[in-house]
Design a protein around this motif. Structure first.
Motif, mmCIF file in Angstrom:
data_model
loop_
_atom_site.group_PDB
_atom_site.id
_atom_site.type_symbol
_atom_site.label_atom_id
_atom_site.label_comp_id
_atom_site.label_asym_id
_atom_site.label_seq_id
_atom_site.Cartn_x
_atom_site.Cartn_y
_atom_site.Cartn_z
ATOM 1 N N UNK A 69 0.944 -1.102 0.098
ATOM 2 C CA UNK A 69 -0.115 -0.244 0.272
ATOM 3 C C UNK A 69 0.653 1.318 -0.020
ATOM 4 N N UNK A 70 0.257 2.576 -0.781
ATOM 5 C CA UNK A 70 1.504 3.424 -0.662
ATOM 6 C C UNK A 70 0.485 4.852 1.157
ATOM 7 N N UNK A 71 2.317 4.525 0.677
ATOM 8 C CA UNK A 71 2.234 5.655 2.225
ATOM 9 C C UNK A 71 1.464 6.945 2.167
ATOM 10 N N UNK A 72 1.358 6.752 3.719
ATOM 11 C CA UNK A 72 -0.336 7.962 4.026
ATOM 12 C C UNK A 72 -1.776 7.844 4.131
ATOM 13 N N UNK A 73 -1.643 6.121 3.970
ATOM 14 C CA UNK A 73 -2.798 5.010 3.901
ATOM 15 C C UNK A 73 -3.257 4.317 5.170
ATOM 16 N N UNK A 78 4.723 -2.016 3.818
ATOM 17 C CA UNK A 78 4.010 -3.280 3.295
ATOM 18 C C UNK A 78 4.382 -4.096 4.662
ATOM 19 N N UNK A 79 3.605 -4.712 4.945
ATOM 20 C CA UNK A 79 3.655 -5.748 6.240
ATOM 21 C C UNK A 79 4.858 -7.036 6.104
ATOM 22 N N UNK A 80 5.636 -6.504 7.699
ATOM 23 C CA UNK A 80 5.701 -7.843 7.905
ATOM 24 C C UNK A 80 6.018 -9.145 8.262
ATOM 25 N N UNK A 81 5.647 -10.297 9.280
ATOM 26 C CA UNK A 81 4.667 -10.377 9.887
ATOM 27 C C UNK A 81 5.891 -10.888 11.190
#
Length: 649
Positions: free
Chosen positions: A494-498, A589-592
């Protein structure tokens, strides 16, 4: 609820109504939170539980002394928790809960004494407006509610000429004869090797922010922000390692700390920690906590421009400043966002904590699988004999036992949700509040939502696992859909600011496609050896307007709940990171962080896309690699279990 408990709560309400009569109140609103607006309460602050039996972490109880159910002709419709029908106010007492507790509240209150409502449909002020005459007086302890909520209630009541007034002290406390003692714990220094930024640096940045905003001071009343700012921890709350105190910080870098002096003495050793604290955080001005009203008066009289967070500051403090003529600027607490964005030392600590937690939970799940031995089950009777003496309480204790042996373990990060079968349908079920913890042997599903504070970081994980025979197609389907929801968020770029609000629907989409949903947020922020439910970051359809930034830790926990039968929730913690994929480095992004297998026995593979299968297999391979390499103490049996649990599907 037993007849004895029904009698006890009825008597307490009767005594409270007498106290209301003495205070000339027609009704009383009792909010869940304490004076620091914390949802994590010790027993001496569990006022709603004392007066009604409801033990959830949010809600209101409203007691009406002068009750007139004929006033519903005003057109105020009240939809109760038993269905969508419109009903009138039927009793003089009511409990208001959010979507997480609409099932639980029914089991914990006396339905002949209390009516229950989902406050997203019916607010306490709606209910009061339906039963009180004009010019009635409603009391509330302004110390235990945020200014924002106080003003919303006041506005609703004023629309029908009903008066809201502050009570002198808390009326529940006045009738609570056997109220437990308040906990005052010694201050623990949280060393810089774990926090990554000395307190002097944090206070300097806070002062710079005040100067940039052309402000003179800020009032900080949430203990988490104060402990973060001063790099200290404590044990004033069960599961929340904080010290209860308040701070006023100034643009010239001066800090006034209002705190009970008993916090500076270790009661076991008798050691005075003033000197060690001074070496750790430098000089700040320390005052007794009962002098805090004095500084409020001083801020009002000195023509200061004062910054205050109306969501984390109780209404009493806000009203004192406003009525005293202080120049207030309101907004998100100035420590909230810096606290939520973990520095590289804190992120590294979170990884370490989750490796330890992953080892503990893998050992627990291996033990649980060996206990149930479903795949080698001979018959139902032999299975029941083997497991029937093991209860939800035993399971929770066993999970904690495996965590306790890990280095740096401090305490659970919240009360473990250990729920078998129908109890798992209650999002925040607690076996300690049940008349009797449910025993194994009758259910296919077990949900455990648990976590811990380690010196390195804080964990929170939920797994739903198979613990009995007769796995239905419905269970498999709903588990797979919840897993799809989890993966849809875990794989998001996702883009920054989301904000969390913008991405909440992405996690819900797989369930929406089948006409299903869940009545809680998708993700909450997590503090660094602080609150396991931290703001301002979250993923929710209602209130998550803060942009997600690298370093923020957040949960990913979609679910499905079938009342009276079962519940499914799958939760990992994740850290927001810059995306490393080619051409995507401008994205996030997300890192678990969580390193525990999902139970693949539930999965209907055909419902998963190839992308989802690849993510699950890669995640499991990483779990296997990290845990196997880190856990030198794993037994051969545990290694075999881990290999099987993380095998590709």
């Amino acid at each position: 609820m037993s007849d004895l408990n029904k009698t006890i709560f009825s008597q307490r309400v009767s005594v409270l109504k007498d106290a209301m009569a003495q205070a000339e109140l027609d009704a009383l609103i009792i909010s869940h939170d304490d004076e620091f607006l914390s949802y994590e309460l010790n027993e001496d602050k569990e006022r709603i539980k004392y007066i009604s039996g409801f033990s959830g972490s949010a809600g209101y109880v409203v007691i009406a002394r002068n009750f007139n159910p004929q006033l519903e002709t005003r057109g105020i419709e009240l939809s109760n928790n038993r269905g969508d029908e419109t009903t009138v106010a039927e009793r003089s007492c009511a409990v208001f809960v959010d979507g997480r507790y609409v099932v639980q509240v029914k089991d914990q209150i006396d339905s002949k004494l209390y009516q229950d409502f989902d406050f997203s449909k019916v607010s306490p002020s709606n209910w009061l407006c339906s039963i009180l005459q004009k010019n009635a007086t409603v009391g509330i302890d302004a110390n235990c509610i945020s200014y924002k909520e106080y003003k919303n209630i006041e506005k609703d009541l004023q629309a029908l000429n009903i008066n809201l007034v502050q009570t002198q002290g808390n009326l529940v406390d006045r009738i609570w004869d056997d109220r437990p003692e308040e906990i005052v714990s010694p201050i623990r220094i949280f060393n810089d090797e774990y926090n990554g930024s000395p307190s002097t640096q944090k206070r300097k940045k806070l002062a710079e922010t005040l100067r940039d905003l052309d402000l003179d001071a800020t009032v900080i009343t949430d203990p988490e922000s104060i402990c973060w700012l001063l790099n200290i921890r404590g044990n004033d709350r069960k599961y929340l390692p904080v010290i209860n105190s308040r701070v006023v910080a100034y643009s010239n870098e001066a800090v006034e700390w209002y705190i009970n002096p008993e916090h500076f003495i270790d009661k076991e050793s008798g050691e005075d920690i003033h000197e060690k604290l001074h070496e750790h955080i430098g000089h700040i001005d320390i005052f007794p906590e009962n002098a805090f009203d004095d500084v409020l008066n001083r801020l009002c009289s000195s023509n200061c421009k004062v910054y205050v967070d109306p969501d984390s500051t109780n209404a009493h403090i806000m009203l004192s400043l406003i009525n005293g003529g202080a120049k207030l600027i309101e907004g998100l607490g100035l420590c909230q966002k810096p606290k939520s964005i973990k520095n590289h030392i804190e992120v590294a600590g979170e990884y370490k904590a989750h490796i330890k937690d992953g080892i503990a939970m893998c050992r627990f799940l291996c033990w649980l699988d060996n206990l149930t031995r479903i795949e080698t089950l001979e018959n139902d009777e032999s299975f029941i004999r083997r497991v029937e003496e093991t209860t939800e309480a035993d399971l929770a204790a066993r999970a904690e036992m495996f965590r306790k042996v890990e280095a740096g373990y401090i305490e659970p990060s919240f009360a473990t949700i250990s729920a078998l079968g129908p109890n798992a349908a209650m999002c925040h079920y607690n076996h300690e509040n049940a008349d009797k913890p449910r025993a194994m042997g009758h259910d296919s599903v077990y949900l455990i939502d648990s976590g811990a504070h380690y010196k390195d970081g804080t964990t929170d994980i939920t797994r739903t696992v198979l613990v009995g025979p007769h796995l239905s197609n419905e269970l498999r389907k709903m588990y797979t859909l919840v897993l799809k929801s989890h993966i849809s968020l875990a794989t998001l770029i996702f883009p920054k600011g989301t904000t969390g609000l913008q991405i909440d629907a992405i996690a819900r989409r797989p369930l929406w496609d089948y006409g299903e949903d869940f009545a809680h947020g998708t993700g909450h922020g997590v503090g660094h050896v602080l609150s396991v439910h931290e703001g301002p970051q979250c993923i929710s359809s209602k209130r998550s307007m803060i942009a997600l930034e690298p370093g923020m830790v957040i949960s990913n926990e979609p679910g499905f709940y079938k009342e009276g039968e079962f519940g499914i929730r799958l939760e990992n913690l994740m850290v927001v990171m810059p995306c490393t994929q080619p051409g995507m480095k401008h994205m996030l992004c997300f890192t678990p962080l969580t390193l525990v297998p999902f139970d693949t026995r539930f999965i209907i593979r055909d419902l998963l896309s190839q992308k989802e299968i690849d993510w699950l297999n890669n995640y499991h391979q990483n779990v296997n690699n990290v845990i196997t390499n880190a856990a030198t103490s794993l037994s051969d049996d545990e290694i075999v279990w881990l290999t099987k649990a993380t095998a590709a599907i």
